[in-house]
Design an enzyme around this catalytic site. Structure first.
Site, PDB file in Angstrom:
ATOM      1  N   ASN A  21       0.788  -1.344  -0.060  1.00  0.00           N
ATOM      2  CA  ASN A  21       0.027  -0.133   0.124  1.00  0.00           C
ATOM      3  C   ASN A  21       0.890   1.251  -0.099  1.00  0.00           C
ATOM      4  OD1 ASN A  21      -1.741   1.975   0.513  1.00  0.00           O
ATOM      5  ND2 ASN A  21      -2.198   1.612   2.472  1.00  0.00           N
ATOM      6  N   LYS A  54       0.074   4.109  -0.113  1.00  0.00           N
ATOM      7  CA  LYS A  54      -0.449   5.509   0.230  1.00  0.00           C
ATOM      8  C   LYS A  54      -0.050   6.645  -0.750  1.00  0.00           C
ATOM      9  CE  LYS A  54      -0.245   3.628   4.813  1.00  0.00           C
ATOM     10  NZ  LYS A  54      -0.165   3.631   6.084  1.00  0.00           N
ATOM     11  N   HIS A  69      -9.727   1.513   4.563  1.00  0.00           N
ATOM     12  CA  HIS A  69      -8.352   1.721   5.162  1.00  0.00           C
ATOM     13  C   HIS A  69      -8.579   2.759   6.361  1.00  0.00           C
ATOM     14  CE1 HIS A  69      -4.273   3.105   6.060  1.00  0.00           C
ATOM     15  NE2 HIS A  69      -3.829   1.773   5.657  1.00  0.00           N
ATOM     16  N   GLU A 104      -7.061   5.058   7.294  1.00  0.00           N
ATOM     17  CA  GLU A 104      -6.804   6.597   7.212  1.00  0.00           C
ATOM     18  C   GLU A 104      -8.007   7.310   6.617  1.00  0.00           C
ATOM     19  OE1 GLU A 104      -3.110   5.790   5.209  1.00  0.00           O
ATOM     20  OE2 GLU A 104      -2.211   5.388   7.126  1.00  0.00           O
ATOM     21  N   GLU A 163      -5.928  -4.401  10.528  1.00  0.00           N
ATOM     22  CA  GLU A 163      -4.624  -3.479  10.651  1.00  0.00           C
ATOM     23  C   GLU A 163      -5.210  -2.603  11.883  1.00  0.00           C
ATOM     24  OE1 GLU A 163      -2.541  -2.492   6.739  1.00  0.00           O
ATOM     25  OE2 GLU A 163      -4.175  -1.001   6.908  1.00  0.00           O
ATOM     26  N   GLY A 187       2.284   2.412  10.751  1.00  0.00           N
ATOM     27  CA  GLY A 187       3.186   3.521  10.617  1.00  0.00           C
ATOM     28  C   GLY A 187       4.046   4.131  11.767  1.00  0.00           C
ATOM     29  N   SER A 192       2.940  -1.896  10.256  1.00  0.00           N
ATOM     30  CA  SER A 192       4.387  -1.940  10.620  1.00  0.00           C
ATOM     31  C   SER A 192       5.066  -3.423  10.357  1.00  0.00           C
ATOM     32  CB  SER A 192       4.701  -1.604  12.142  1.00  0.00           C
ATOM     33  OG  SER A 192       4.468  -0.064  12.367  1.00  0.00           O
TER      34      SER A 192
HETATM   35  P1  PGA Z   1       2.752   0.317   7.696  1.00  0.00           P
HETATM   36  O1  PGA Z   1       1.119   0.666   7.045  1.00  0.00           O
HETATM   37  O2  PGA Z   1       3.116  -1.159   6.984  1.00  0.00           O
HETATM   38  O3  PGA Z   1       3.438   1.604   7.192  1.00  0.00           O
HETATM   39  O4  PGA Z   1       2.431   0.499   9.072  1.00  0.00           O
HETATM   40  C1  PGA Z   1       0.310  -0.397   6.875  1.00  0.00           C
HETATM   41  C2  PGA Z   1      -1.110   0.374   6.146  1.00  0.00           C
HETATM   42  O5  PGA Z   1      -1.528   1.175   6.638  1.00  0.00           O
HETATM   43  O6  PGA Z   1      -1.712  -0.504   5.023  1.00  0.00           O
END
Ligand code: PGA
Length: 249
Positions: free
Chosen positions: A4, A6, A91, A93, A163, A169, A207
């Protein structure tokens, strides 16, 4: 294993990353499926560079509507024009910054399926929700909203990604056992929709790094990963894919 990206990437860098991922993924066992979800403007570039490779590409969101006066939105059918396989929906976010409700996410999953895309339905709890002991209630509500609007056959074709918001992140990963518990809960919910639905891949995200991938993917109900930051470096992303290959069950 799905990257992903982003809101990261530029034409020049993408070309290198996509080419390296395609080359590395071709050496993986057939059982490991690899995809990258890129920002919309780079769907055409992904299609051009990944067609004919083992890597599939996807979009990070789709509109809840099929088309019309929705300035700035992208319909699932439009993504389908670029050979897209996956559409991330819900997601955290988007749920947090765009106030997407479980019902909106369910509509997005429907639009994706109607367009022939595979929705990757993301669910996850915040730190406060986990500490309040409401993890199952929160992610149960998020998943149920989607399952409610799909037929059993449609539901059997989705992908689910767990997630935990506190792990995205942040460098904090759920302990493998902690993630497994939630995955088992999700599997149980999927099974309630139908025997064939219990087989949908349930990915872990938050992460994931080359160092922790093997232990996470070794868990019984963790079928793969949704990889954010580490998917922006081909070396790390491919190392994670290889870790999945080692423990594939
Ligand atoms: P990350 O993000 O691996 O940077 O923690 C995962 C995601 O939000 O899909």
């Amino acid at each position: 294993m799905v990257g992903n990206w982003k809101m990261h990437g530029r034409m020049g860098d993408n070309a290198t990353l996509l080419t390296e991922v395609a080359a590395g993924a071709s050496a993986l066992q057939k059982g490991v499926r690899v995809g990258v979800c890129v920002p919309c403007p780079y769907l055409a570039q992904s299609q051009a560079l990944l067609s004919g490779s083992v890597v599939q590409w996807g979009i990070q969101d789709v509109s809840a509507h099929a088309g019309g006066a929705f300035t700035g939105e992208v319909a699932a059918e439009m993504a389908a024009d670029f050979g897209v396989t996956y559409a991330i929906v819900g997601h955290s976010e988007r749920r947090a910054y765009h106030r997407e409700s479980p019902e909106t996410v369910a509509s997005k999953a429907q639009r994706a399926i109607e367009a022939g895309l595979t929705p990757i339905v993301c669910v996850g709890e915040s730190l406060e929700e986990r500490e309040a002991g409401t993890t199952e209630q929160i992610i149960g509500t998020q998943l149920d909203a989607v399952l409610l609007v799909l037929t059993e056959e449609q539901a059997a074709g989705i992908v689910v990604a767990y997630e935990p918001v506190w792990a995205i992140g942040t460098g904090k990963t759920a302990r493998p056992g902690q993630a497994q518990d939630v995955h088992a809960f999700l599997r149980h919910k999927l099974l309630a929709k139908g025997a064939s639905v219990a087989n949908v891949p349930v990915l872990y995200g938050g992460s994931v790094k080359p160092e922790n991938a093997e232990e996470l993917f070794g868990q019984k109900d963790i079928d793969g990963g949704l990889i954010g930051g580490a998917s922006l470096k081909s070396k790390d992303f491919l190392a994670i894919c290889r870790a999945a290959q080692i423990v594939m069950h």
